[in-house]
Motif scaffolding. Structure first.
Motif, PDB file in Angstrom:
ATOM      1  N   SER A 170      44.759   5.996  42.885  1.00 21.30           N
ATOM      2  CA  SER A 170      44.475   7.039  41.890  1.00 21.30           C
ATOM      3  C   SER A 170      45.459   6.955  40.732  1.00 21.30           C
ATOM      4  CB  SER A 170      44.569   8.434  42.512  1.00 21.30           C
ATOM      5  OG  SER A 170      43.604   8.621  43.507  1.00 21.30           O
ATOM      6  N   PHE A 171      46.731   6.774  41.065  1.00 21.33           N
ATOM      7  CA  PHE A 171      47.750   6.650  40.020  1.00 21.33           C
ATOM      8  C   PHE A 171      47.543   5.374  39.221  1.00 21.33           C
ATOM      9  CE2 PHE A 171      50.063  10.336  40.884  1.00 21.33           C
ATOM     10  CZ  PHE A 171      51.174  10.401  40.066  1.00 21.33           C
ATOM     11  N   ASP A 172      47.228   4.274  39.909  1.00 23.05           N
ATOM     12  CA  ASP A 172      47.022   3.011  39.208  1.00 23.05           C
ATOM     13  C   ASP A 172      45.804   3.104  38.281  1.00 23.05           C
ATOM     14  OD1 ASP A 172      48.439   0.623  38.909  1.00 23.05           O
ATOM     15  OD2 ASP A 172      47.025  -0.490  40.163  1.00 23.05           O
ATOM     16  N   LYS A 173      44.782   3.817  38.712  1.00 21.49           N
ATOM     17  CA  LYS A 173      43.597   4.036  37.869  1.00 21.49           C
ATOM     18  C   LYS A 173      43.986   4.871  36.653  1.00 21.49           C
ATOM     19  CE  LYS A 173      39.012   4.914  37.010  1.00 21.49           C
ATOM     20  NZ  LYS A 173      39.086   5.859  35.940  1.00 21.49           N
ATOM     21  N   MET A 174      44.840   5.881  36.833  1.00 19.01           N
ATOM     22  CA  MET A 174      45.307   6.685  35.701  1.00 19.01           C
ATOM     23  C   MET A 174      46.035   5.796  34.693  1.00 19.01           C
ATOM     24  SD  MET A 174      47.890   9.979  35.590  1.00 19.01           S
ATOM     25  CE  MET A 174      49.256   9.061  36.306  1.00 19.01           C
ATOM     26  N   CYS A 175      46.885   4.915  35.166  1.00 15.38           N
ATOM     27  CA  CYS A 175      47.603   4.003  34.263  1.00 15.38           C
ATOM     28  C   CYS A 175      46.634   3.050  33.570  1.00 15.38           C
ATOM     29  CB  CYS A 175      48.677   3.234  35.028  1.00 15.38           C
ATOM     30  SG  CYS A 175      50.067   4.276  35.545  1.00 15.38           S
ATOM     31  N   ALA A 176      45.613   2.589  34.281  1.00 18.84           N
ATOM     32  CA  ALA A 176      44.595   1.733  33.656  1.00 18.84           C
ATOM     33  C   ALA A 176      43.869   2.500  32.555  1.00 18.84           C
ATOM     34  CB  ALA A 176      43.603   1.242  34.706  1.00 18.84           C
ATOM     35  N   ASP A 177      43.551   3.765  32.817  1.00 20.92           N
ATOM     36  CA  ASP A 177      42.896   4.600  31.804  1.00 20.92           C
ATOM     37  C   ASP A 177      43.810   4.804  30.594  1.00 20.92           C
ATOM     38  OD1 ASP A 177      40.671   4.805  33.443  1.00 20.92           O
ATOM     39  OD2 ASP A 177      41.203   6.806  34.187  1.00 20.92           O
ATOM     40  N   MET A 178      45.098   4.944  30.829  1.00 13.23           N
ATOM     41  CA  MET A 178      46.052   5.102  29.726  1.00 13.23           C
ATOM     42  C   MET A 178      46.082   3.832  28.868  1.00 13.23           C
ATOM     43  SD  MET A 178      49.000   7.107  31.830  1.00 13.23           S
ATOM     44  CE  MET A 178      50.189   7.265  30.547  1.00 13.23           C
ATOM     45  N   ARG A 179      46.031   2.696  29.524  1.00  9.53           N
ATOM     46  CA  ARG A 179      46.043   1.419  28.787  1.00  9.53           C
ATOM     47  C   ARG A 179      44.793   1.229  27.932  1.00  9.53           C
ATOM     48  NH1 ARG A 179      48.684  -3.488  32.182  1.00  9.53           N
ATOM     49  NH2 ARG A 179      50.763  -2.599  32.246  1.00  9.53           N
ATOM     50  N   SER A 180      43.710   1.897  28.279  1.00  9.75           N
ATOM     51  CA  SER A 180      42.456   1.701  27.561  1.00  9.75           C
ATOM     52  C   SER A 180      42.290   2.634  26.360  1.00  9.75           C
ATOM     53  CB  SER A 180      41.270   1.879  28.518  1.00  9.75           C
ATOM     54  OG  SER A 180      41.118   3.233  28.874  1.00  9.75           O
ATOM     55  N   GLN A 181      43.282   3.493  26.102  1.00  4.93           N
ATOM     56  CA  GLN A 181      43.177   4.431  24.987  1.00  4.93           C
ATOM     57  C   GLN A 181      43.439   3.731  23.655  1.00  4.93           C
ATOM     58  OE1 GLN A 181      41.976   7.588  25.669  1.00  4.93           O
ATOM     59  NE2 GLN A 181      41.803   6.470  27.606  1.00  4.93           N
ATOM     60  N   ARG A 182      42.985   4.339  22.591  1.00  3.72           N
ATOM     61  CA  ARG A 182      43.171   3.784  21.246  1.00  3.72           C
ATOM     62  C   ARG A 182      44.662   3.700  20.901  1.00  3.72           C
ATOM     63  NH1 ARG A 182      40.002   6.166  16.145  1.00  3.72           N
ATOM     64  NH2 ARG A 182      38.341   4.974  17.099  1.00  3.72           N
ATOM     65  N   ASP A 183      45.420   4.740  21.246  1.00  8.25           N
ATOM     66  CA  ASP A 183      46.859   4.745  20.982  1.00  8.25           C
ATOM     67  C   ASP A 183      47.584   3.956  22.070  1.00  8.25           C
ATOM     68  OD1 ASP A 183      48.927   5.711  19.223  1.00  8.25           O
ATOM     69  OD2 ASP A 183      49.607   7.014  20.840  1.00  8.25           O
ATOM     70  N   ASP A 184      48.697   3.353  21.753  1.00  3.85           N
ATOM     71  CA  ASP A 184      49.479   2.585  22.716  1.00  3.85           C
ATOM     72  C   ASP A 184      50.228   3.542  23.644  1.00  3.85           C
ATOM     73  OD1 ASP A 184      51.044   0.845  24.135  1.00  3.85           O
ATOM     74  OD2 ASP A 184      52.318   0.288  22.453  1.00  3.85           O
ATOM     75  N   MET A 185      49.774   3.668  24.858  1.00  3.20           N
ATOM     76  CA  MET A 185      50.401   4.564  25.825  1.00  3.20           C
ATOM     77  C   MET A 185      51.261   3.803  26.830  1.00  3.20           C
ATOM     78  SD  MET A 185      47.473   7.452  26.470  1.00  3.20           S
ATOM     79  CE  MET A 185      48.663   8.676  27.009  1.00  3.20           C
ATOM     80  N   SER A 186      51.625   2.570  26.527  1.00  4.58           N
ATOM     81  CA  SER A 186      52.377   1.749  27.476  1.00  4.58           C
ATOM     82  C   SER A 186      53.734   2.350  27.825  1.00  4.58           C
ATOM     83  CB  SER A 186      52.548   0.322  26.939  1.00  4.58           C
ATOM     84  OG  SER A 186      53.228   0.334  25.705  1.00  4.58           O
ATOM     85  N   GLY A 187      54.289   3.170  26.961  1.00 10.54           N
ATOM     86  CA  GLY A 187      55.566   3.820  27.256  1.00 10.54           C
ATOM     87  C   GLY A 187      55.482   4.891  28.322  1.00 10.54           C
ATOM     88  N   ASP A 188      54.268   5.240  28.719  1.00 17.03           N
ATOM     89  CA  ASP A 188      54.086   6.266  29.751  1.00 17.03           C
ATOM     90  C   ASP A 188      53.532   5.715  31.055  1.00 17.03           C
ATOM     91  OD1 ASP A 188      55.058   8.513  28.392  1.00 17.03           O
ATOM     92  OD2 ASP A 188      53.175   8.771  27.323  1.00 17.03           O
ATOM     93  N   LEU A 189      53.586   4.406  31.239  1.00 13.94           N
ATOM     94  CA  LEU A 189      53.068   3.798  32.464  1.00 13.94           C
ATOM     95  C   LEU A 189      54.098   3.798  33.588  1.00 13.94           C
ATOM     96  CD1 LEU A 189      51.194   0.757  30.886  1.00 13.94           C
ATOM     97  CD2 LEU A 189      50.239   2.970  31.587  1.00 13.94           C
TER      98      LEU A 189
END
Length: 172
Positions: A131-150
């Motif tokens: 579930s957490f890994d899926k959340m991080c995958a969803d964060m990576r797919s956003q328009r804005d760079d959310m890599s700092g929150d992985l």
């Protein structure tokens, strides 16, 4: 252990708190709804700010605490979108005013953004690592760079009681 594909430095058996910020100054319902850092998302329409005395009405954060386990019976498919409200998840919520978080805030340095409304699930829940890994995958797919929150962020020191809001109802 779990073979993490998207989250960074997460561990099965550890406990993590997830925050979902909301704001009527954000870009809700648009591809720019989810942004990092936090301030970019909640203040992307700063012209809608009624004034610093209204932040608790305009900005809120939901939070839930999870212990990560390797058990797919605890899989939740959309942790990215918000607090889980199902059964005991999200059933016992404390509501209070506070400020933004982070290790740069303490009893000497306050957040510039206070008060904001917090809604925090009082219970710690089990959740699958996937579930957490899926959340991080969803964060990576956003328009804005959310890599700092992985990855997990540090917790700030507990605020001295004389500096806290007086509207939190304690259950003893």
């Amino acid at each position: 252990e779990y073979a993490w594909q998207h989250c960074v430095d997460m561990k099965v058996g550890e406990t993590y708190e997830v925050h979902w910020p909301h704001s009527d100054m954000g870009a809700c319902g648009t591809p720019n709804q989810y942004q990092t850092p936090f301030y970019d998302g909640v203040f992307c329409h700063i012209d809608k700010l009624k004034g610093l005395n209204y932040t608790q009405e305009q900005i809120g954060v939901q939070a839930q605490i999870f212990t990560i386990i390797n058990d797919e019976d605890y899989f939740y498919p959309d942790l990215f979108r918000g607090m889980i409200v199902d059964g005991s998840y999200g059933a016992d919520v404390a509501k209070y005013t506070g400020s933004t978080t982070g290790t740069s805030r303490n009893n000497e340095i306050c957040s510039a953004y206070a008060a904001i409304t917090w809604q925090v699930d009082r219970k710690c829940h089990l959740i699958s690592a996937s579930s957490f890994d899926k959340m991080c995958a969803d964060m990576r797919s956003q328009r804005d760079d959310m890599s700092g929150d992985l990855h997990a962020h540090g917790a700030r020191e507990l605020v001295a009681e004389h500096l806290t809001a007086n509207n939190h109802q304690r259950r003893l």
